[in-house]
Design a protein around this motif. Sequence first.
Motif, mmCIF file in Angstrom:
data_model
loop_
_atom_site.group_PDB
_atom_site.id
_atom_site.type_symbol
_atom_site.label_atom_id
_atom_site.label_comp_id
_atom_site.label_asym_id
_atom_site.label_seq_id
_atom_site.Cartn_x
_atom_site.Cartn_y
_atom_site.Cartn_z
ATOM 1 N N LEU A 21 44.501 33.133 36.958
ATOM 2 C CA LEU A 21 44.113 32.259 35.854
ATOM 3 C C LEU A 21 44.164 32.960 34.503
ATOM 4 O O LEU A 21 44.456 32.336 33.484
ATOM 5 C CB LEU A 21 42.708 31.699 36.075
ATOM 6 N N ILE A 25 46.313 31.129 31.597
ATOM 7 C CA ILE A 25 45.763 30.626 30.329
ATOM 8 C C ILE A 25 46.306 31.449 29.170
ATOM 9 O O ILE A 25 46.518 30.928 28.070
ATOM 10 C CB ILE A 25 44.219 30.585 30.343
ATOM 11 N N VAL A 59 37.283 33.621 30.295
ATOM 12 C CA VAL A 59 37.981 33.481 31.579
ATOM 13 C C VAL A 59 37.971 34.818 32.308
ATOM 14 O O VAL A 59 37.731 34.875 33.522
ATOM 15 C CB VAL A 59 39.419 32.946 31.371
ATOM 16 N N ASN A 68 35.767 31.165 40.043
ATOM 17 C CA ASN A 68 37.221 31.317 40.096
ATOM 18 C C ASN A 68 37.723 31.035 41.512
ATOM 19 O O ASN A 68 38.361 30.022 41.766
ATOM 20 C CB ASN A 68 37.609 32.731 39.647
ATOM 21 N N TRP A 85 39.100 26.578 37.778
ATOM 22 C CA TRP A 85 40.494 26.128 37.749
ATOM 23 C C TRP A 85 40.683 24.797 37.023
ATOM 24 O O TRP A 85 41.543 24.709 36.144
ATOM 25 C CB TRP A 85 41.055 26.079 39.171
ATOM 26 N N VAL A 88 40.325 25.398 33.297
ATOM 27 C CA VAL A 88 41.491 26.051 32.696
ATOM 28 C C VAL A 88 42.636 25.049 32.550
ATOM 29 O O VAL A 88 43.349 25.064 31.539
ATOM 30 C CB VAL A 88 41.910 27.285 33.522
ATOM 31 N N GLU A 92 44.548 24.200 29.109
ATOM 32 C CA GLU A 92 45.997 24.282 28.965
ATOM 33 C C GLU A 92 46.562 23.001 28.361
ATOM 34 O O GLU A 92 47.467 23.051 27.523
ATOM 35 C CB GLU A 92 46.642 24.572 30.319
#
Length: 189
Positions: A21, A25, A59, A68, A85, A88, A92
């Motif tokens: 991740l 990201i 993060v 996570n 997840w 994130v 995004e």
Amino acid sequence: SIIQWTAASIPIVHLAWQTYLFSEIGVFLFSALFAYVFLFQDDASTILKICAATILVLVGIMLPTHLNISSFDLQNCEGISGTLWPTVYVMELVCLVIIILIAVRKLFTRGEQGGRAKTIFFTGGLVFFLGIFWCSNFFAELTNTYEINLIGPSGMLLFLGSIAYVIVKFKMFNAKLFASQVLIIALWF
């Protein structure tokens, strides 16, 4: 992703799942900053850089937690995603929207000749790449069919092609003709 698919050692695969991740990201955050710098030929504001760094640090702090990867499935050799997840994935999408807004702002400001075409080619390639990358990751997670992840990086070919075109056509980065030809040859490889 490559390590997740090719590593044989379970601790290495688990580490790849844990750190995935952060790099994902990072691609979106740095792409948004790059879009601003590339299109406006000016450094991004300190506030934007601090926001991007804060997101990356947060993060990074959450990577070794159950937020996570909640567990690791040894039978299928894959991580079971936690609540970080989906968060994130939303960030995004926000980065994609920011890139589109940066391009729209650039399109409606007076600038150099050919600025609209440069903006459209660059932003189109970048949004296509990040959009395919996001869709492949999101739908792989949604369907638990992680082979879809292999499609994501293919959008980078179009982005590299579009940025190579912009560099050659609009003489970006003071690239000389020889350097542009080397870039095109590298893209073919």
